[in-house]
Design a protein around this motif. Structure first.
Motif, short mmCIF file in Angstrom:
data_model
loop_
_atom_site.label_atom_id
_atom_site.label_comp_id
_atom_site.label_asym_id
_atom_site.label_seq_id
_atom_site.Cartn_x
_atom_site.Cartn_y
_atom_site.Cartn_z
N GLY A 1 0.65 -1.34 0.01
CA GLY A 1 -0.04 -0.10 -0.07
C GLY A 1 0.90 1.46 0.08
N PHE A 2 1.95 1.36 0.82
CA PHE A 2 2.63 2.64 0.90
C PHE A 2 3.89 2.49 0.22
N GLY A 3 4.34 1.29 -0.28
CA GLY A 3 5.59 1.00 -1.11
C GLY A 3 6.66 1.28 -0.51
N ILE A 4 6.71 0.84 0.82
CA ILE A 4 8.11 0.99 1.58
C ILE A 4 9.00 -0.08 0.85
N PRO A 5 10.31 0.08 0.99
CA PRO A 5 11.16 -0.91 0.50
C PRO A 5 11.12 -2.18 1.36
N PHE A 6 11.65 -3.34 0.92
CA PHE A 6 11.91 -4.50 1.80
C PHE A 6 13.12 -5.21 1.27
N ARG A 7 14.19 -4.95 1.93
CA ARG A 7 15.48 -5.30 1.43
C ARG A 7 16.06 -6.41 2.09
#
Length: 371
Positions: A247-253
């Protein structure tokens, strides 16, 4: 409707006497608010302090003055064991959590670069906390301007250009910084409040006596009452993580396994806290009050809203015995930075230790209450 003053007086005196007879109530009403006011008034400040700062440059007058002026300002602290002239990879210092801001000089040093007309200086920032990074950038710009002016390099219109490069949160997005913390905060609130009240309800309704009389062991009762909330806590983490990424497009690294390990340890610590509270209180109302009193300092001293480095040393020890702090740090590191394994396992180790201590205290108190 006519109010009878004699009746009101009787209720008033009765409530006062009842409160004064309960030391826990006196503590909650008077002592805890005073302590929280003093502690939070000193600790919760938006001023950025204790910034780990490194000047990566060959030895020289300007490099020395930049470092000395930064340390003298009170905003920055020296990173022990790091020689700026020997830094091979400045970005690695930030990735390894050894530095928060690195001022990088050209290969030949500040003086020679400025003499040949190169007035660009690179600043590397850890921008996982966007608001803090912006303030650090402002501090460094001010110090660079003062030092270069004192050495005559910004006269005649040839101003120094500070080239800022942010790491791990390139758009300086506060949402990316806050959602990993919301994973912890939301789960902790639900597990502590709902779990504690569910156990207190057994005592309030009298069904705890039935559990005691049953052939179930203490361990079975504890696990049976807490396991459903453990699963609920993991589901909340997964739900908020999905909303943040989709939904918010936060990165997941980082890796999902790191999220899983941290979530399990965190849920155990939260439920152990809830169980410990439930063994002290007698009613659901008392459980709610105790949970709220526990939650306020736990959240505010976890780094969710304010950096732990801003908290005075006198109160900072409370952060290091707070399982929320290690969970918040790990979630942010895994999601935004990829989860450095050494740093990840270090926080997991402290979180596991705190979880074990809380479980032991909860088990001991729960067993003594049952007996």
């Amino acid at each position: 409707m006519k109010l009878r003053m004699r009746t009101l007086k009787g209720f008033f005196v009765k409530e006062i006497i009842q409160i004064m007879r309960d030391p826990k109530m006196i503590m909650a009403i008077f002592f805890i608010p005073v302590i929280q006011t003093v502690m939070f008034g000193l600790a919760l400040t938006s001023e950025v302090k204790n910034i780990k700062f490194v000047v990566a440059s060959k030895p020289g007058k300007i490099a020395r003055e930049l470092e000395n002026r930064a340390l003298a300002s009170g905003w920055f602290v020296k990173v022990p064991g790091i020689n700026g002239a020997q830094v091979a990879d400045p970005a690695e210092l930030i990735a390894a959590h050894r530095a928060e801001a690195v001022l990088v000089a050209p290969p030949e040093g500040f003086e020679k670069a400025l003499e040949r007309g190169d007035r660009s200086i690179q600043l590397l920032l850890n921008a996982t906390n966007a608001q803090r990074a912006q303030q650090v950038n402002g501090y460094v710009q001010q110090i660079v301007a003062e030092v270069t002016a004192a050495n005559g390099y910004n006269t005649g219109g040839g101003l120094i250009r500070l080239d800022m490069r942010v790491l791990f949160n390139h758009y300086m997005d506060t949402t990316s910084f806050m959602i990993p913390a919301l994973l912890v905060m939301s789960s902790f609130i639900v597990l502590l409040v709902v779990g504690g009240m569910a156990l207190a309800k057994e005592k309030e309704t009298g069904t705890m006596e039935k559990l005691i009389a049953s052939p179930c062991s203490v361990e079975e009762i504890m696990l049976g009452k807490t396991l459903p909330y453990f699963v609920i806590g993991l589901c909340i983490v997964g739900l908020i993580l999905f909303i943040g990424v989709a939904g918010f497009g936060i990165p997941f690294r980082g890796g999902l396994w790191q999220i899983g390990v941290n979530s399990v340890l965190f849920a155990v610590s939260a439920l152990a806290s809830a169980l410990l509270i439930s063994t002290v209180v007698r009613t659901q109302q008392q459980a709610m009050m105790a949970s709220v009193l526990y939650l306020m300092p736990a959240i505010l001293l976890s780094g969710v809203f304010f950096p732990v480095a801003n908290i005075p040393v006198l109160f900072r020890w409370m952060c290091y015995v707070n399982p929320m702090m290690y969970s918040v740090v790990n979630f942010r590191s895994v999601i935004l930075k990829g989860g450095d394994l050494a740093y990840f396992w270090q926080n997991c180790g402290w979180l596991a230790l705190l979880s074990a201590v809380l479980c032991a205290l909860a088990y001991k108190n729960f067993k003594s209450k049952l007996n």
